[in-house]
Design an enzyme around this catalytic site. Structure first.
Site: not given
Length: 321
Positions: A108-110, A128, A160
């Site tokens: 998720l993200c970073t 990202t 994501a």
């Protein structure tokens, strides 16, 4: 029947919303049908509490070092502490080990930087948060970073954009595991829009690519944008630029971090998405206007870029307005 086991990996300065969007969404399944619920656990280094970037503290339910598979879904959260986590060889090593024992792996993200450090994104297309995409691409050149979609699946690895897109990814897991009807019920329980397809989240003025500062590359990209139905092979574009195909490819990699062919495919698919959303043109006409040989070629490109069919994109876009 044993419940699908989900392990969310956290660390100090993780993003609380990344963790909560996944765990709360998946736990909603249990509220609707206890027999289909997920077994959820937050794994942390040493099983210790972690302090999220908001300052709130979460207790770990499992020690990352002592976890063993099999695991249904392994999810690595993002957060401001992602670089420290990605630089911790022991932490990354345990994520790599657990990934081998998991049916699917997600970031998720970073958190994508942790998967990248573990080599789990090598040769894969990944996303990202748009703000960190350029840095991820620079640090891990073997990863094909695409900042446009809210989430991407490449094999059994999912990435994501983070924050609320974690909820969209969790809904996609529910649909894959239990079908669209249950996913729809969960989305209602969460009071959220169901099925934001992977292309929807990061298509905004905030994520638009910056203007190219190289005159020759800008000339070629302008040529592509104005002639999507023309011959846009690398050889043809090199002729426009009056350089060799190899040199043009080097320039595109240096300034756009992608090949001319990849740029053309993205431009065509993006234009097709806009036409699908804003016109009633048949899919075959959209395909022709955007340079695709057939409606089937457009469908394949859409599936590769966004994970859905053009007709599904149009239907989703219609309900969003």
């Amino acid at each position: 029947m044993a419940h699908h086991r989900v392990v969310v990996v956290g660390y100090d300065d993780a993003e609380l919303l990344d963790i909560a969007c996944v765990t709360t969404t998946l736990d909603a399944v249990r509220m609707i049908d206890p027999e289909l619920g997920y077994d959820l656990a937050l794994a942390t280094p040493g099983g210790r509490p972690i302090t999220c970037s908001t300052g709130l503290v979460l207790n770990g339910q499992a020690a990352l070092e002592r976890l063993r598979g099999p695991i249904g879904t392994l999810v690595v959260s993002g957060g401001l502490g992602h670089e420290r986590a990605a630089g911790d060889e022991r932490f990354v090593g345990h994520v790599r080990r657990l990934a081998r024992e998991s049916e699917r792996v997600a970031s998720l993200c970073t958190g994508a930087s942790v998967l990248a450090a573990a080599g789990l994104l090598d040769g894969k297309r990944a996303t990202t948060h748009w703000h960190f995409a350029k840095r991820l691409a620079e640090q891990y050149e073997q990863v094909e970073v695409d900042a446009r979609p809210i989430w991407i699946r490449d094999g059994n690895v999912y990435t994501a954009a983070g924050v609320t897109s974690a909820l969209d990814l969790a809904l996609s897991f529910i649909e894959a595991d239990h079908g669209p009807d249950l996913a729809r019920w969960v989305s209602r329980a969460m009071v959220t829009y169901l099925h934001r397809p992977g292309n929807q989240a990061q298509m905004s003025m905030f994520t638009a690519a910056p203007a190219v500062d190289h005159d020759l590359v800008r000339k070629v990209t302008d040529h592509v944008s104005g002639r999507l139905d023309a011959d846009l092979s690398t050889e043809a574009l090199a002729a426009v630029a009056r350089v060799s195909p190899r040199h043009l490819t080097r320039l595109f990699r240096a300034h756009l971090r992608q090949t001319p062919g990849r740029f053309v495919r993205q431009a065509r698919v993006t234009a097709a998405a806009q036409l699908l959303e804003t016109t009633d043109l048949p899919v075959a006409r959209v395909a022709s206007r955007c340079g695709f040989a057939s409606a089937e070629a457009l469908r394949q490109a859409f599936a590769r870029e966004y994970g859905i069919a053009p007709s599904q994109y149009r239907a989703v876009a219609a309900t969003a307005h």
